[in-house]
Motif scaffolding. Structure first.
Motif: not given
Length: 463
Positions: A112-113, A117-118, A121, A124, A157, A161, A176
């Motif tokens: 997820p990191a 792009s966010e 999202r 979590a 998603w 991304h 990251k």
């Protein structure tokens, strides 16, 4: 990946009877390459592209035969998410359930990191669950070929991304991933041991990417980034280490808890007197025990452990699986001499409870494997009964595993050679000195006092 400027081309060859009869052929530093096409015009176009790239002075990759720019474009289309799915696919069959679970845990933390792009999202927790429980779990994919709708949306998603795998050569992108594995889902710092385990998985995944030539060099990019795991208390806390008198009280309190307690007294005794891990005690069979009749030392030959990864991570659907000794080869063993006190405990246990059909010493009332929740409950009650209120409120022997620490600490304080202690405990010397540093320090202080007393006895000045 090796590139060469030595490139030559052949004329297009027609091979009649083939589905794609027109073949483009070229040679890169002696390595022949080819591509086939349905129509001659397509073949001519492809040959023209390759000749043009060579004319511009582009080097060609010796393995794939592609010009550098074309190879880079091809590799950039592979995302981190796709590569991690390939990693799980490749490693699954030859990996034990516990390691499968650890891989999924690490990748569900890191993936997820690594996004472009966010925007949009998913939640979590939903994203993590979709990754951990489905995308990185082949057993679940067999049971549930199409993920549930909430998970499918989250995975769509992340697939859209996810960064390109080639971007992991960039130290900033790599950081990251490292920052992510140092934190829990709630943002708090992860335990150092957990972070290091996840970093090891990241290294394995990047190593496979380097082998696949996704990077400009064959070197794992993680090697070029300095990283420090979150600080954690690896050293055994002396306040958690019970002395022999306290251990005796605790074992007595275990035995006094009905039949389940009597069955577990020898189990806990193995953790203390033999310094065994709980998984090793659960795995212990009568054939591994030499228990003399007289008050003599016996011996246990440990050959593995039984762990509980859960039903979703094993091939046979069982919650538990057997594994080799920790950090040891499959067929390796570890003999441990045991004192008469444990010999008597084990002989009494076998006499009263017998053994399971497969020879296991410890089992539930229904013959199943001893569960952590079960023996943990017995241990908690024993602490309440055996310890004074101030002791029960302290870290003293808070976990059953602390019995192992207490046993190993007792060996060290008894001046047993650290190398022999490490062998019996199944540790390396480096780990022993790191984990039991405070205990060793106390032993050194006792040794210094003895030397001082000896020097004074001989009329020499003590330190």
């Amino acid at each position: 990946m090796a590139f060469s400027y030595e490139v030559s081309f052949w004329e297009i060859r027609e091979r009649k009877g083939r589905r794609k009869p027109f073949e483009v052929r070229w040679v890169v530093n002696g390595n022949g390459k080819s591509e086939s096409f349905l129509k001659k015009g397509l073949a001519k176009g492809r040959l023209s592209e390759l000749i043009s790239a060579a004319g511009k002075g582009e080097p060609f990759d010796e393995e794939t035969g592609l010009p550098r720019s074309e190879l880079r474009t091809k590799l950039q289309k592979v995302t981190w998410y796709q590569h991690t799915r390939d990693f799980i696919e490749k490693r699954w069959d030859d990996t034990p359930g516990k390691s499968r679970k650890n891989f999924a845990d690490a990748l569900a933390t890191i993936t997820p990191a690594l996004v472009t792009s966010e925007a949009g999202r998913p939640d979590a927790r939903v994203l993590r669950r979709a990754l951990y429980s489905w995308a990185y779990n082949k057993q679940q994919q067999i049971k549930e070929p199409v993920p549930r709708e909430e998970w499918r949306q989250a995975l769509d998603w992340i697939e859209k991304h996810s960064v390109s795998i080639t971007e992991l050569e960039d130290a900033q992108v790599l950081r990251k991933a490292l920052d992510a594995l140092g934190k829990k889902l709630d943002g708090k710092a992860a335990a150092g041991r957990t972070a290091r385990r996840k970093r090891a998985c990241l290294s394995d995944v990047l190593g496979m990417a380097a082998e696949a030539k996704y990077f400009s060099t064959a070197v794992n990019p993680l090697k070029s980034v300095t990283w420090t795991a979150p600080r954690t208390a690896e050293e055994v806390d002396p306040e958690a280490v019970a002395n022999p008198r306290q251990v005796r009280r605790l074992l007595d309190a275990v035995r006094e808890q009905s039949s389940r307690g009597r069955h577990l007294e020898a189990f806990f005794g193995c953790l203390y007197f033999a310094g065994m891990r709980p998984a090793e005690a659960i795995h212990l069979k009568v054939a591994q025990c030499t228990l003399p009749d007289e008050d003599c030392w016996g011996i246990l030959v440990l050959r593995g452990g039984t762990v509980r990864p859960g039903r979703n991570w094993t091939d046979d659907g069982r919650a538990h699986e057997d594994r080799s000794l920790k950090w040891r080869a499959e067929e390796d063993s570890r003999p441990i001499p045991i004192p008469p006190a444990l010999v008597r405990l084990l002989r009494a246990h076998i006499s009263e409870h017998g053994v399971a059909p497969d020879g296991r010493l410890f089992r539930t009332s229904r013959g199943g494997l001893v569960q952590e929740s079960g023996y943990g409950e017995v241990w908690a009650k024993a602490r309440e009964k055996a310890l004074a209120p101030e002791e029960a409120a302290s870290p003293l022997a808070r976990r059953p595993y602390d019995l192992r620490h207490a046993g190993i600490s007792f060996w060290l304080s008894s001046n047993v050679d650290p190398a022999e202690v490490a062998r019996r405990a199944g540790h390396s010397l480096n780990v022993l000195f790191r984990v039991y540093a405070k205990v060793l320090h106390q032993s050194q202080e006792r040794a210094n006092r003895r030397i001082d007393a000896a020097l004074e006895e001989w009329g020499m000045e003590a330190s």
